[in-house]
Enzyme design. Structure first.
Site, PDB file in Angstrom:
ATOM      1  N   ARG A 160       0.946  -1.204  -0.030  1.00  0.00           N
ATOM      2  CA  ARG A 160      -0.030   0.111  -0.072  1.00  0.00           C
ATOM      3  C   ARG A 160       0.901   1.288  -0.044  1.00  0.00           C
ATOM      4  O   ARG A 160       0.631   2.209  -0.661  1.00  0.00           O
ATOM      5  CB  ARG A 160      -0.902   0.049   1.332  1.00  0.00           C
ATOM      6  CG  ARG A 160      -1.918  -0.897   1.131  1.00  0.00           C
ATOM      7  CD  ARG A 160      -2.687  -1.166   2.546  1.00  0.00           C
ATOM      8  NE  ARG A 160      -4.021  -2.002   2.317  1.00  0.00           N
ATOM      9  CZ  ARG A 160      -4.149  -3.168   2.289  1.00  0.00           C
ATOM     10  NH1 ARG A 160      -2.971  -3.978   1.936  1.00  0.00           N
ATOM     11  NH2 ARG A 160      -5.475  -3.809   1.980  1.00  0.00           N
TER      12      ARG A 160
ATOM     13  N   ARG B 267      -6.280 -16.504 -10.736  1.00  0.00           N
ATOM     14  CA  ARG B 267      -6.822 -15.758  -9.530  1.00  0.00           C
ATOM     15  C   ARG B 267      -7.955 -14.438 -10.152  1.00  0.00           C
ATOM     16  O   ARG B 267      -7.373 -13.853 -10.720  1.00  0.00           O
ATOM     17  CB  ARG B 267      -5.757 -15.151  -8.712  1.00  0.00           C
ATOM     18  CG  ARG B 267      -5.076 -16.149  -8.028  1.00  0.00           C
ATOM     19  CD  ARG B 267      -3.919 -15.451  -7.275  1.00  0.00           C
ATOM     20  NE  ARG B 267      -4.372 -14.910  -5.925  1.00  0.00           N
ATOM     21  CZ  ARG B 267      -3.740 -14.272  -5.146  1.00  0.00           C
ATOM     22  NH1 ARG B 267      -2.157 -14.338  -5.434  1.00  0.00           N
ATOM     23  NH2 ARG B 267      -4.282 -13.663  -4.022  1.00  0.00           N
TER      24      ARG B 267
ATOM     25  N   ASP C 258      -5.572 -14.615   6.481  1.00  0.00           N
ATOM     26  CA  ASP C 258      -4.239 -15.144   6.317  1.00  0.00           C
ATOM     27  C   ASP C 258      -3.882 -16.074   7.243  1.00  0.00           C
ATOM     28  O   ASP C 258      -2.700 -16.443   7.308  1.00  0.00           O
ATOM     29  CB  ASP C 258      -3.183 -14.207   5.815  1.00  0.00           C
ATOM     30  CG  ASP C 258      -3.456 -13.562   4.335  1.00  0.00           C
ATOM     31  OD1 ASP C 258      -4.103 -14.241   3.620  1.00  0.00           O
ATOM     32  OD2 ASP C 258      -2.771 -12.347   4.166  1.00  0.00           O
TER      33      ASP C 258
ATOM     34  N   LYS D  79      -6.929 -17.782  -3.009  1.00  0.00           N
ATOM     35  CA  LYS D  79      -5.623 -16.916  -2.680  1.00  0.00           C
ATOM     36  C   LYS D  79      -4.600 -17.618  -3.537  1.00  0.00           C
ATOM     37  O   LYS D  79      -4.930 -18.043  -4.681  1.00  0.00           O
ATOM     38  CB  LYS D  79      -5.391 -17.608  -1.269  1.00  0.00           C
ATOM     39  CG  LYS D  79      -6.492 -16.867  -0.278  1.00  0.00           C
ATOM     40  CD  LYS D  79      -6.311 -15.148  -0.358  1.00  0.00           C
ATOM     41  CE  LYS D  79      -6.872 -14.433   0.688  1.00  0.00           C
ATOM     42  NZ  LYS D  79      -6.734 -13.239   0.973  1.00  0.00           N
TER      43      LYS D  79
END
Length: 418
Positions: A31, A125, A297, A324
Site C-alpha cells: 500500500r 486468480r 491469512d 488465494k
C-alpha cells in the site's frame, strides 16, 4: 512442473526460546509503495518488507518512471513526479494479489496503454469484479478470462461518481478503488453491497495509509466512503511488522510451550490477522468454531495448530481462501490428511479439523504439496515441530512474504533437512 525441492523440519525436544523480529507487513508495504508512487516528491518507507511481492511492486513502479531506491534491507526511498509513463512491456507482478489489484485500478488515472500480468498462478486468480467496477466508472479496461492479464487504456483520471462493489468479495478490490479514487477527476464514492463485509480490517489499513499520505476520506455510515480528488503528498512512513508472519511464531511458541519475543506486543498490531493471537493463546483449548472472515491469512496457521487441539475445530467464513495463491481450504485439508487420514474434512467452504493431540511425538511419511503457496509451507512447518517425517515441497516459496522464515526458525534452535 511440480517443484522437486523438499525440506523436512526435525521435531524439537525443548521449548523454543529466543527473540525473532518478524519482517515488515506485506499488506502495508505494498500500500505504501503504491501511495508513494502516486505522490509528488520523495517518500521514505521504513520497516518495509523486502520479498517477492514487494519486489514486483517496486519494479513495476520503476518501469513507469518512479525512482525507487533501497538504501538498506528494510527501507524504500520513493521519488515520483506523480505521473506515470506507460511502459513498452507488460507489468509482470508474479503472484502478488495486492500489487495486481492495486495497480489495475491506479493505472486508470494515467494516460496510455497498460497491461497488468502475472505468473501461471496469478492468471488463475479472479479480478473480474474489479474490472467490472472500473468499467462502470467509465474506464476502458478488459480481462477476458476474468483473471489477469488485464489491459487498461488510461485516460488521465477516474471520473467522479459513485461505485458499488460487493463487500463479500476480496477486500483488495475495495482497497484498490479507494486508493485510486484520490487521484481522479473529482470525488469518488465507494459503497459496499452484500450482507457481510469480508476482511474489513484490511480496508481500515488502506484508509489509514491513504490518510497518512494526505488523502481526504469521509466515511458515510459503516459501508461507504467519499474520497476527495486531492491526490497524495510524499511523506515519511513507518511500516509495522507483519502480523501474518507473527502468527507462525506465536503458534510455534504455543506448540512447544516456549517463549519467543517478537519485540512487539500482539495488541500493538493494526493488522486484522493479529486477532489470531488471542485464539493461539487459548491453545490447546481453541474454540470449537472459528470465524476466519476477518483474519484470512491467519487461518492456515490456526488450522495446523488445531490438529493438536483438545477438541475439533470448525473454520467458517473462509470461502475466499479458495482463490488465494492456491485453494487454501483444499491444500490444508489434503496436507492434514497426508499427516493422518481423516484429520481434516471440507464441508462446503468450511474446514473441519479433527483434533488429535496424540499426534505429537509420532512419525509419519507425509509429503506436503504447498502448491508454491508460502502460507501452506510456513504453516505445515509448525506440524514438523511435533511430528517426524513431514516433508514440505517447494520450501523456498516462503520468499513471497517471509524470505527469512527458515533462518528465523533456525535461530530458535529448529533444525531442518533439505
Amino acid at each position: 512442473m511440480r517443484p522437486q525441492a523438499t525440506l523436512t523440519v526435525l521435531p524439537v525436544e525443548r521449548p523454543l526460546v529466543g527473540r525473532v523480529s518478524p519482517p515488515g507487513s506485506k499488506s502495508i508495504t505494498n500500500r505504501a509503495l503504491l501511495l508513494a508512487g502516486l505522490a509528488k516528491g520523495t517518500s521514505r518507507l521504513t520497516g518495509a518488507l523486502k520479498s517477492d511481492d514487494t519486489r514486483v511492486m517496486s519494479e513495476a513502479l520503476r518501469l513507469m518512471g518512479v525512482q525507487v531506491d533501497e538504501p538498506d534491507d528494510s527501507t524504500f526511498v520513493v521519488t515520483s513526479s506523480g505521473h506515470w509513463q506507460a511502459p513498452q512491456q507488460a507489468l509482470f507482478l508474479g503472484n502478488a494479489g495486492t500489487a495486481t489489484r492495486f495497480l489495475t485500478a491506479a493505472l486508470a488515472n494515467f494516460e496510455g496503454d497498460f497491461v497488468v500480468d502475472g505468473d501461471e498462478y496469478m492468471r488463475k486468480r479472479p479480478i473480474g469484479p474489479l474490472v467490472d467496477a472500473l468499467q462502470r466508472m467509465g474506464v476502458e479496461v478488459s480481462a477476458p478470462s476474468g483473471c489477469p492479464p488485464v489491459a487498461i487504456k488510461g485516460k488521465g483520471g477516474l471520473e467522479a461518481g459513485r461505485i458499488e462493489i460487493d463487500g463479500n468479495l476480496s477486500s483488495q478490490y475495495v482497497s484498490a478503488l479507494l486508493m485510486a479514487g484520490a487521484c481522479g477527476k473529482g470525488p469518488v464514492e465507494v459503497a459496499l453491497t452484500g450482507s457481510e463485509i469480508g476482511a474489513r480490517g484490511y480496508v481500515d489499513l488502506t484508509l489509514a495509509a491513504m490518510q497518512a499520505f494526505g488523502a481526504e476520506v469521509q466515511a458515510i455510515g459503516e459501508t461507504a466512503w467519499k474520497v476527495s480528488a486531492t491526490g497524495y503528498r510524499a511523506t515519511d512512513f513507518h511500516i509495522e511488522p507483519d502480523a501474518s508472519a507473527a502468527t507462525y511464531l506465536w503458534a510455534a511458541q504455543a506448540l512447544t510451550e516456549g517463549d519467543i519475543d517478537l519485540g512487539v506486543a500482539s495488541d500493538a498490531f493494526t493488522q486484522p490477522d493479529a486477532l489470531a493471537s488471542q485464539i493461539i493463546a487459548s491453545f490447546p483449548n481453541m474454540p470449537a468454531v472459528i470465524d476466519g472472515s476477518q483474519m484470512q491469512d491467519a487461518i492456515p496457521t490456526l488450522a495446523v495448530l488445531a490438529a493438536f487441539n483438545r477438541q475439533p475445530v470448525r473454520f467458517v467464513g473462509i470461502a475466499n481462501l479458495r482463490v488465494k495463491e492456491c485453494d487454501r481450504i483444499s491444500a490444508l485439508s489434503h496436507g492434514l490428511c497426508a499427516i493422518a487420514p481423516g484429520l481434516a474434512v471440507e464441508e462446503g467452504d468450511d474446514l473441519l479439523v479433527h483434533a488429535n493431540p496424540a499426534l505429537a511425538g509420532t512419525t509419519v511419511d507425509a509429503l506436503i504439496d504447498t502448491h508454491s503457496d508460502h502460507r501452506i509451507a510456513m504453516c505445515f512447518a509448525l506440524a514438523g515441530l511435533k511430528i517426524a517425517g513431514i516433508r514440505i515441497l517447494d520450501p523456498d516459496c516462503v520468499g513471497k512474504t517471509y524470505p527469512g522464515y527458515w533462518d528465523a526458525l533456525a535461530s530458535l534452535g529448529v533444525r531442518v533437512q533439505r
